[in-house]
Motif scaffolding. Structure first.
Motif, mmCIF file in Angstrom:
data_model
loop_
_atom_site.group_PDB
_atom_site.id
_atom_site.type_symbol
_atom_site.label_atom_id
_atom_site.label_comp_id
_atom_site.label_asym_id
_atom_site.label_seq_id
_atom_site.Cartn_x
_atom_site.Cartn_y
_atom_site.Cartn_z
ATOM 1 N N HIS A 5 0.765 -1.162 -0.167
ATOM 2 C CA HIS A 5 0.023 -0.093 0.035
ATOM 3 C C HIS A 5 0.902 1.202 0.045
ATOM 4 O O HIS A 5 1.544 1.354 0.896
ATOM 5 N N LEU A 6 0.682 2.165 -1.098
ATOM 6 C CA LEU A 6 1.440 3.294 -1.220
ATOM 7 C C LEU A 6 0.591 4.579 -0.605
ATOM 8 O O LEU A 6 -0.575 4.639 -1.032
ATOM 9 N N CYS A 7 1.174 5.574 0.290
ATOM 10 C CA CYS A 7 0.446 6.319 0.609
ATOM 11 C C CYS A 7 1.012 7.755 0.481
ATOM 12 O O CYS A 7 2.319 7.909 0.927
ATOM 13 N N TRP A 8 0.258 8.936 0.420
ATOM 14 C CA TRP A 8 0.714 10.238 0.549
ATOM 15 C C TRP A 8 -0.330 11.115 1.623
ATOM 16 O O TRP A 8 -1.543 11.146 1.316
ATOM 17 N N GLU A 9 0.282 11.724 2.594
ATOM 18 C CA GLU A 9 -0.335 12.507 3.611
ATOM 19 C C GLU A 9 -0.235 13.901 3.578
ATOM 20 O O GLU A 9 -1.150 14.606 3.573
ATOM 21 N N LEU A 28 3.704 -3.350 -9.661
ATOM 22 C CA LEU A 28 2.868 -4.247 -10.639
ATOM 23 C C LEU A 28 3.580 -4.970 -11.529
ATOM 24 O O LEU A 28 3.380 -6.229 -11.866
ATOM 25 N N SER A 29 4.527 -4.769 -12.287
ATOM 26 C CA SER A 29 5.528 -5.432 -13.182
ATOM 27 C C SER A 29 6.173 -6.588 -12.571
ATOM 28 O O SER A 29 6.431 -7.447 -13.238
ATOM 29 N N ARG A 30 6.413 -6.523 -11.207
ATOM 30 C CA ARG A 30 7.074 -7.577 -10.534
ATOM 31 C C ARG A 30 6.100 -8.476 -9.886
ATOM 32 O O ARG A 30 6.444 -9.319 -9.084
ATOM 33 N N GLY A 31 4.920 -8.160 -10.085
ATOM 34 C CA GLY A 31 3.853 -9.308 -9.584
ATOM 35 C C GLY A 31 3.331 -8.740 -8.501
ATOM 36 O O GLY A 31 2.239 -9.626 -7.890
ATOM 37 N N HIS A 32 3.158 -7.862 -7.917
ATOM 38 C CA HIS A 32 2.727 -7.315 -6.534
ATOM 39 C C HIS A 32 1.347 -6.730 -6.890
ATOM 40 O O HIS A 32 0.937 -6.187 -7.946
ATOM 41 N N ARG A 33 0.526 -6.912 -5.643
ATOM 42 C CA ARG A 33 -0.737 -6.226 -5.834
ATOM 43 C C ARG A 33 -0.427 -4.924 -5.172
ATOM 44 O O ARG A 33 0.265 -4.682 -4.094
ATOM 45 N N VAL A 34 -0.948 -3.843 -5.677
ATOM 46 C CA VAL A 34 -0.632 -2.288 -5.181
ATOM 47 C C VAL A 34 -1.893 -1.771 -5.015
ATOM 48 O O VAL A 34 -3.079 -1.562 -5.807
ATOM 49 N N THR A 35 -2.117 -1.085 -3.886
ATOM 50 C CA THR A 35 -3.209 -0.124 -3.628
ATOM 51 C C THR A 35 -2.693 1.417 -3.185
ATOM 52 O O THR A 35 -1.757 1.247 -2.674
ATOM 53 N N MET A 36 -3.541 2.588 -3.050
ATOM 54 C CA MET A 36 -3.048 3.738 -2.950
ATOM 55 C C MET A 36 -3.887 4.471 -2.073
ATOM 56 O O MET A 36 -5.139 4.098 -2.329
ATOM 57 N N SER A 37 -3.444 5.325 -1.113
ATOM 58 C CA SER A 37 -4.518 6.525 -0.673
ATOM 59 C C SER A 37 -3.542 7.658 -0.818
ATOM 60 O O SER A 37 -2.321 7.736 -0.558
#
Length: 398
Positions: A5-9, A28-37
């Motif tokens: 999970h990537l986040c910016w506050e 993503l290209s390395r096969g991970h699942r990504v979410t963002m806030s």
């Protein structure tokens, strides 16, 4: 496959979202699942439109803190974002904790996101920070000062921020396996792993000591092809905002010095009035492709934003910098120290801008310093840098 999970506050502009976008693409290209806030979903929508990951509103501080002095270190910035009292901060941390409980990430990565990292710590989640030297203070040391202030005040501010963060952390004791208090206020900004996305010459902390500088992270793709006014004068690319009081005076001085100016002023591109009408100034209707424009430019005029600075220096183009806030001022100061530009923070609309421009255009030392900077970082690759960021993050994964 791990979930990151990537986040910016905290902070403004598109630089934070751009850095997280490029990191997300590599992950993503390395096969991970990504979410963002994200702090701002509206201004980042176009930039992130082609990134197919869930994008959520980050818990952000919506209240004002009256009566505080101008911030002189990161602790005093944090006071404006909930870190004055544990009672205030607790609700913010609870919001992040609820988000992480729903998303179930394996790793939290924060770009200027101290409260997200604090919440991750309270849940026993591994975490990392990415960002410039401004938002990534030296781990385990006193916070650097941005401007002159009494040492006693800075120490007291740092102690208060640390106490607030640790009080909130302790309040969640018993609900997590990781309840180690912070030893320094700086550690709240760092996470378990600190990844510096800058070069040592641009690092806001001049006394960091041992560190790994990965290089700046910016979105260079896109933008319209540059077009210049006709004529024989020097080519100057200007990225200016109408909110800066001297932007019109600078454009006027450039014209008086015989320059041909390609200017991107967002307010003009949005339909606002041009600050100066001249055949020597062409106002771009949308953002300009910086690599192409800078390959042809003799000078870059900007507010010392991270992406514009880095690309101008990589192109060996000297800079006239009009910083609008503390982080930009610190960046402009570092570039000026390298000899590759002029920090105009103290100039006013009534200042002699023509004299400043004449020196930048005619004194070879500025261009020589910019070209030397470019030579030191020849071969720098955003793609390679983001691959290395991903590799280091993967080492934190279970």
């Amino acid at each position: 496959m791990s979930h990151i999970h990537l986040c910016w506050e905290l902070g403004g502009g598109l630089g934070h979202a751009g850095r997280l976008k490029m990191l997300a693409q590599v992950l993503l290209s390395r096969g991970h699942r990504v979410t963002m806030s994200l702090r701002d979903l509206m201004h980042t929508h176009a930039l992130l439109a082609d990134l197919n990951v869930p994008k959520l509103q980050a818990p952000v501080w919506l209240h004002s803190a009256a009566g505080l002095p101008q911030s002189a270190n990161l602790a005093e910035i944090a006071f404006h974002c909930g870190y004055l009292q544990p009672e205030a901060l607790r609700g913010m941390v609870a919001g992040w904790r609820e988000m992480f409980a729903l998303l179930q990430p394996d790793l939290v990565v924060g770009d200027y996101a101290p409260t997200a990292l604090l919440a991750a710590r309270s849940l026993g989640l591994r975490s990392a920070s990415v960002g410039s030297g401004f938002s990534s203070p030296p781990h385990g040391r006193a916070l650097p000062a941005f401007q002159s202030a009494p040492a006693e005040r800075l120490a007291a501010s740092e102690a208060r921020m640390l106490a607030t963060a640790n009080a909130v952390l302790a309040g969640f004791a018993g609900r997590s396996t990781c309840m180690q208090p912070y030893a320094h206020a700086a550690d709240v900004f760092c996470g378990d792993l600190q990844l510096l996305c800058t070069w040592p010459e641009l690092d806001h902390c001049e006394t960091r000591g041992e560190a790994q500088w990965m290089g700046p992270s910016f979105v260079a793709q896109g933008g319209i092809a540059p077009q210049w006014p006709e004529g024989e004068g020097r080519k100057v690319f200007a990225y200016l905002k109408a909110g800066h009081t001297a932007h019109g005076a600078v454009l006027k001085a450039l014209v008086e010095e015989g320059c041909r100016v390609l200017a991107y002023v967002p307010e003009v591109a949005a339909g606002g009035p041009a600050p100066l009408a001249s055949e020597q100034v062409l106002y771009a209707e949308s953002p300009v492709a910086l690599p192409q424009a800078l390959a042809e430019a003799d000078l870059c005029v900007c507010h010392a934003g991270e992406a514009t600075l880095a690309q101008s220096l990589l192109a060996g183009v000297p800079l006239l910098m009009l910083p609008s806030h503390t982080e930009q001022f610190l960046s402009a100061r570092r570039v000026a120290m390298s000899g590759a530009g002029y920090n105009a923070a103290l100039l006013t609309p009534e200042s002699d801008w023509r004299a400043v421009l004449r020196a930048l255009l005619n004194d070879a030392s500025y261009r020589d310093a910019a070209r030397a900077f470019a030579a030191r970082h020849q071969g720098f690759s955003q793609q390679q840098m983001n691959q290395e960021l991903a590799l280091q993050l993967e080492r934190l994964l279970p």
